[in-house]
Enzyme design. Structure first.
Site, mmCIF file in Angstrom:
data_model
loop_
_atom_site.group_PDB
_atom_site.id
_atom_site.type_symbol
_atom_site.label_atom_id
_atom_site.label_comp_id
_atom_site.label_asym_id
_atom_site.label_seq_id
_atom_site.Cartn_x
_atom_site.Cartn_y
_atom_site.Cartn_z
ATOM 1 C CB CYS A 69 -1.325 -1.599 1.082
ATOM 2 S SG CYS A 69 -1.233 -2.034 2.829
ATOM 3 C CG HIS A 71 -6.211 -2.109 2.857
ATOM 4 N ND1 HIS A 71 -6.382 -3.368 3.358
ATOM 5 C CD2 HIS A 71 -4.878 -1.807 3.019
ATOM 6 C CE1 HIS A 71 -5.207 -3.829 3.805
ATOM 7 N NE2 HIS A 71 -4.295 -2.903 3.603
#
EC number: 1.2.1.11
Length: 344
Positions: free
Chosen positions: A150, A242
């Site tokens: 990710c 993120h």
């Protein structure tokens, strides 16, 4: 007719996101769900502690969960999406491929295997043809394709937009949301009023997966990009999204304005889950931000901003939704690519 699909590891955080994305998908029909032995035999509603930000789909809730075993999955399921822990996936995924199933996997095992395509469709769709090598070498009727970590998937599209300038060195510092660790991964006492400057094994994933994704496939062998990548990974108390700080040195001179232009113009791909604009570039120096920008493109876009020139090159920030673009959505997108390219 929709392709019949299954989800391996359906009760976990990424498994639930997969179900959320697959249930309304016009090309896929959920026909099988697997989980641990403790969940096998229960309905999905009974087995899953549903935590996704939408109701559990009614037509999925009553499906009986099976054990994660090829013998337990119907033969007419054409595609499996895997969100298994890597320790489980390392053994189970090859068994499904040997049994003839095609697996689009989010699990970290085998991402760096020479004959396993690691794919972001907008960046390296041509790497999918490595499956021909995989099937020849392993004798599988099925196939295994991976999406990257990710945090890797957040910054690699921005690098792909700059490759024509010759990537030499990349430094990246990540500020990663707690959902990336799973529901039980980080306790509230650890992360509230805190930041954790280490995520085990994460730095290596960014440093190696990025070079594979940006590599070249000649039809027989994949060569990795020679860029040097170094990473520092941090866990922060955001739920999703993120955020990453990136420093890039290129062979050719590259201004911040030109880099912004290249990122904004970087093409998407004609698949249902890919956003119309892959990279959104902000002029404001305080963007992107997780709470404000993680859902761009239904959570499948990458946001970039804060572009500025440094004495050695360029610095910018980028962001992606880690459980959608960075995990479940990435696997679904790879499933669409498999379908588009005739692998199902």
């Amino acid at each position: 007719m929709a392709v019949r699909v299954g989800v391996l590891g359906a009760t976990g955080a990424v498994g639930q996101r997969l179900i959320q994305l697959l249930d309304p998908h016009p090309e896929f029909e959920i026909a099988a769900l697997t989980a641990s032995e403790d969940s096998a035999g229960k309905t999905y509603r009974q087995a899953a502690k549903w935590r996704v930000d939408s109701p559990i789909p009614d037509d999925v809730a009553d499906i009986t969960v099976s054990a994660t075993d090829p013998a337990e999955v119907p033969d007419d399921v054409d595609l499996l999406f895997s969100s298994l822990p890597s320790s489980v996936g390392a053994d189970v995924e090859p068994a499904f491929c040997e049994a003839g199933y095609v697996v689009s996997s989010n699990s970290s095992n085998a991402r760096m295997a020479d004959d396993v395509p690691l794919v972001i469709p907008e960046v390296n769709a041509e790497h999918l043809d490595l499956l021909e090598v995989q099937r020849d070498e392993r004798g599988w009727d099925g196939a295994l394709v991976k999406n990257p970590n990710c945090s890797t998937i957040t910054f690699v599209p921005t690098l792909a937009a700059l490759t024509e300038y010759g990537l030499e060195t990349v430094h990246v510092a990540t500020l990663q949301a707690v959902s990336g660790a799973g529901y039980d991964g980080v306790s509230s006492m650890e992360i509230i009023d805190n930041a954790i400057p280490h995520i085990g094994g994460e730095e290596d994933k960014l440093e190696t997966e990025s070079r594979k994704l940006l590599g070249e496939f000649d039809g027989a062998e994949l060569s990795h990009n020679e860029v040097t990548v170094s990473a520092s990974c941090n866990r922060i108390p955001t739920i999703d999204g993120h955020l990453e700080n990136v420093w890039v040195e290129t062979e050719e001179d590259l201004s911040a304005a030109k880099a912004a232009e290249e990122m904004a113009a970087y093409p998407s791909i004609d698949l249902r889950s890919s956003p119309d604009q892959l990279i959104h570039v902000f002029d404001a120096p305080d963007r992107p931000q997780p709470r404000l920008d993680r859902t761009l493109g239904d959570g499948m876009a990458v946001a970039a901003g804060g572009l500025q020139e440094t004495p050695d090159g360029l610095q910018y920030n980028c962001l992606a939704h880690n459980t959608i673009r960075g995990a479940a959505g990435a696997s679904v997108l790879n499933g669409e690519l498999l379908l588009e390219n005739g692998y199902l």
